[in-house]
Enzyme design. Structure first.
Site, PDB file in Angstrom:
ATOM      1  CB  SER A   1      -0.963   0.169   1.286  1.00 32.20           C
ATOM      2  OG  SER A   1      -1.231   1.453   1.600  1.00 32.20           O
TER       3      SER A   1
ATOM      4  CD  GLU B   1      -2.188   5.324   4.829  1.00 31.04           C
ATOM      5  OE1 GLU B   1      -1.682   5.415   5.843  1.00 31.04           O
ATOM      6  OE2 GLU B   1      -2.492   6.191   4.239  1.00 31.04           O
TER       7      GLU B   1
ATOM      8  CE1 TYR C   1      -4.158  -1.659   5.609  1.00 23.89           C
ATOM      9  CE2 TYR C   1      -2.884   0.252   4.933  1.00 23.89           C
ATOM     10  CZ  TYR C   1      -3.595  -0.839   4.673  1.00 23.89           C
ATOM     11  OH  TYR C   1      -3.990  -1.198   3.489  1.00 23.89           O
TER      12      TYR C   1
HETATM   13  N1  GDD Z   1     -12.236   7.248   6.375  1.00 18.07           N
HETATM   14  C1  GDD Z   1     -12.389   8.590   6.484  1.00 18.07           C
HETATM   15  N2  GDD Z   1     -13.428   9.242   7.255  1.00 18.07           N
HETATM   16  N3  GDD Z   1     -11.288   9.290   6.079  1.00 18.07           N
HETATM   17  C2  GDD Z   1     -11.438  10.832   6.101  1.00 18.07           C
HETATM   18  C3  GDD Z   1     -12.426  11.338   6.979  1.00 18.07           C
HETATM   19  C4  GDD Z   1     -13.545  10.437   7.303  1.00 18.07           C
HETATM   20  O1  GDD Z   1     -14.281  11.011   7.928  1.00 18.07           O
HETATM   21  N4  GDD Z   1     -12.152  12.735   6.821  1.00 18.07           N
HETATM   22  C5  GDD Z   1     -11.111  12.804   6.329  1.00 18.07           C
HETATM   23  N5  GDD Z   1     -10.540  11.860   5.788  1.00 18.07           N
HETATM   24  C6  GDD Z   1      -9.140  11.591   5.247  1.00 18.07           C
HETATM   25  C7  GDD Z   1      -8.274  10.472   5.986  1.00 18.07           C
HETATM   26  O2  GDD Z   1      -7.689  11.347   7.323  1.00 18.07           O
HETATM   27  C8  GDD Z   1      -7.267  10.391   5.146  1.00 18.07           C
HETATM   28  O3  GDD Z   1      -6.394  11.290   4.894  1.00 18.07           O
HETATM   29  C9  GDD Z   1      -8.033  10.238   3.727  1.00 18.07           C
HETATM   30  O4  GDD Z   1      -9.396  10.923   4.140  1.00 18.07           O
HETATM   31  C10 GDD Z   1      -8.510   8.994   3.011  1.00 18.07           C
HETATM   32  O5  GDD Z   1      -8.843   8.121   3.928  1.00 18.07           O
HETATM   33  P1  GDD Z   1      -9.726   6.725   3.603  1.00 18.07           P
HETATM   34  O6  GDD Z   1     -10.609   6.700   2.239  1.00 18.07           O
HETATM   35  O7  GDD Z   1      -9.905   6.063   4.817  1.00 18.07           O
HETATM   36  O8  GDD Z   1      -8.135   6.037   2.718  1.00 18.07           O
HETATM   37  P2  GDD Z   1      -6.595   5.980   3.403  1.00 18.07           P
HETATM   38  O9  GDD Z   1      -6.015   6.720   2.345  1.00 18.07           O
HETATM   39  O10 GDD Z   1      -6.630   5.894   5.030  1.00 18.07           O
HETATM   40  O11 GDD Z   1      -6.370   4.304   3.045  1.00 18.07           O
HETATM   41  C11 GDD Z   1      -6.816   3.713   1.882  1.00 18.07           C
HETATM   42  O12 GDD Z   1      -5.834   3.749   0.826  1.00 18.07           O
HETATM   43  C12 GDD Z   1      -4.801   2.757   1.290  1.00 18.07           C
HETATM   44  C13 GDD Z   1      -3.919   3.112  -0.067  1.00 18.07           C
HETATM   45  O13 GDD Z   1      -3.086   4.159  -0.011  1.00 18.07           O
HETATM   46  C14 GDD Z   1      -7.139   2.197   2.220  1.00 18.07           C
HETATM   47  O14 GDD Z   1      -7.933   1.477   1.315  1.00 18.07           O
HETATM   48  C15 GDD Z   1      -5.892   1.339   2.756  1.00 18.07           C
HETATM   49  O15 GDD Z   1      -6.352   0.027   2.983  1.00 18.07           O
HETATM   50  C16 GDD Z   1      -5.000   1.430   1.579  1.00 18.07           C
HETATM   51  O16 GDD Z   1      -3.809   0.850   1.598  1.00 18.07           O
END
Ligand code: GDD
Length: 334
Positions: free
Chosen positions: A157, A159, A181
């Site tokens: 990822s 991440e 994670y």
């Molecule tokens: N989920 C979520 N909910 N994220 C939020 C929110 C909220 O209410 N508000 C702001 N965010 C911001 C998070 O802080 C983060 O910076 C961004 O939105 C994206 O969050 P997510 O959609 O939860 O995805 P992620 O980037 O943390 O992780 C996803 O992508 C990775 C690849 O880079 C996941 O799918 C991981 O499993 C994957 O590895």
């Protein structure tokens, strides 16, 4: 010197022969068998569709609770249920994985199952590390025992880049994970590489940046925004509570990214690849665009809520997928 060069050439020749043999084998018309862990998730469902379209026999590893509640848990693969073979097992249990792998001769294994929600990994880091690291290690160890020639894909990822050391991020960018994670994915990446180097197994890491789509879980920000905006439009909700609106992500489409997973396992040599679009946008921009599509102004509905902030954030992700474009011939279509 000349002797050394000659010897090197001989080895290169042997390597090329082996690679060719491999390619020939991969071009035969024998039906190939693939195992997908995490087949009920967003990526698993798109990957199963893709492999079926290529003529694969597709197997999925699923939790027993899923078998008991198929309507709720198999929602993303309902349309595939008569074409895939599901096996109950847990990636937290080595014996259950060993049992499934001893029953079938898989040619390719796509290890997608994990605790994938970054925010949850701060709530319960122990489970995340346990499932994600041990789960990967169990898969690799069982394959080594039973079927070392099976090709293995690990879902790494972006991440793992966390507090990024360079922009854009590529295969050589050092890791700096910012969550349990992210730490678990770095460990999975290293285990995968170690099995490749120590046991000569065909193990690859995909370094996939965020990838989305209508099958995305509602806890992730893109789906949370689109579904709540739609509810607001229909009068079913009045606001959308979000955390950090400034975070920037490189968002692609999951259906494009599963094609890259498959391509990685068709190469003559195992290697690691970044998969990304090369574009980055903020959560705020995503809101702006999603609400505008419904003729709404996001500023009237989006409320910043501290509860959705993370203890440590990944501020900016943007990937350089030029290696994947060059070597795999991959590019995003959507
Ligand atoms: N989920 C979520 N909910 N994220 C939020 C929110 C909220 O209410 N508000 C702001 N965010 C911001 C998070 O802080 C983060 O910076 C961004 O939105 C994206 O969050 P997510 O959609 O939860 O995805 P992620 O980037 O943390 O992780 C996803 O992508 C990775 C690849 O880079 C996941 O799918 C991981 O499993 C994957 O590895």
């Amino acid at each position: 010197m000349a002797w050394g060069q000659g010897l090197r050439r001989l080895f290169d020749g042997l390597k090329i022969k082996a690679a060719r043999k491999n390619c020939e084998w991969r071009n035969t018309n024998v039906t190939r068998k693939a195992l997908i862990t995490g087949i009920t998730g967003q990526d698993g469902s798109y990957l199963a569709e893709h492999l079926l379209s290529l003529g694969y026999e597709v197997h999925g590893l699923v939790r027993r609770v899923g078998m008991e509640d198929p309507e709720r848990r198999f929602g993303r693969i309902t349309h595939l249920l008569d074409r895939v073979q599901l096996h109950p097992a847990s990636i937290e249990s080595y014996p259950s994985i060993f049992h499934i792998l001893s029953q079938h001769e898989f040619d390719e294994c796509y290890h997608l199952a994990s605790q994938s929600f970054v925010a949850e990994s701060f709530q319960d880091g122990f489970s995340t590390l346990n499932v994600n690291i041990n789960g990967t290690h169990y898969m690799l160890a069982a394959l080594k025992e039973l079927r070392p020639q099976c090709r293995f894909y690990f879902a790494g990822s972006s991440e793992m880049f966390g507090r990024v050391r360079e922009v854009p991020q590529r295969e050589t960018t050092p890791f700096y994970p910012r969550s349990p994670y992210g730490v678990s994915k770095v460990a999975g990446f290293e285990l995968t590489r170690n099995y490749r180097e120590a046991y000569d197994m065909f193990c690859v890491n995909g370094l996939l940046f965020n990838h989305e789509g209508p099958r995305r879980g509602y806890e992730f920000v893109t789906r949370k925004i689109t579904s709540t905006a739609a509810q607001i439009k229909q009068g079913l909700a009045s606001e959308l509570r979000l955390g950090n609106l400034e975070a920037r992500r490189d968002w692609g489409h999951a259906a494009d990214y599963v094609r890259a997973m498959h391509l990685m396992l068709q190469q003559p040599q195992p290697d690691d690849y970044v998969i990304a679009t090369g574009e980055t946008h903020s959560v705020k921009e995503f809101c702006e665009r999603a609400f505008a599509l419904l003729d709404l102004d996001y500023r009237d509905f989006v409320k910043v809520d501290e509860r959705f902030y993370r203890p440590a954030e990944v501020d900016l992700l943007v990937g350089d997928a030029s290696k994947a474009r060059r070597v795999l011939g991959w590019e995003p279509k959507r």
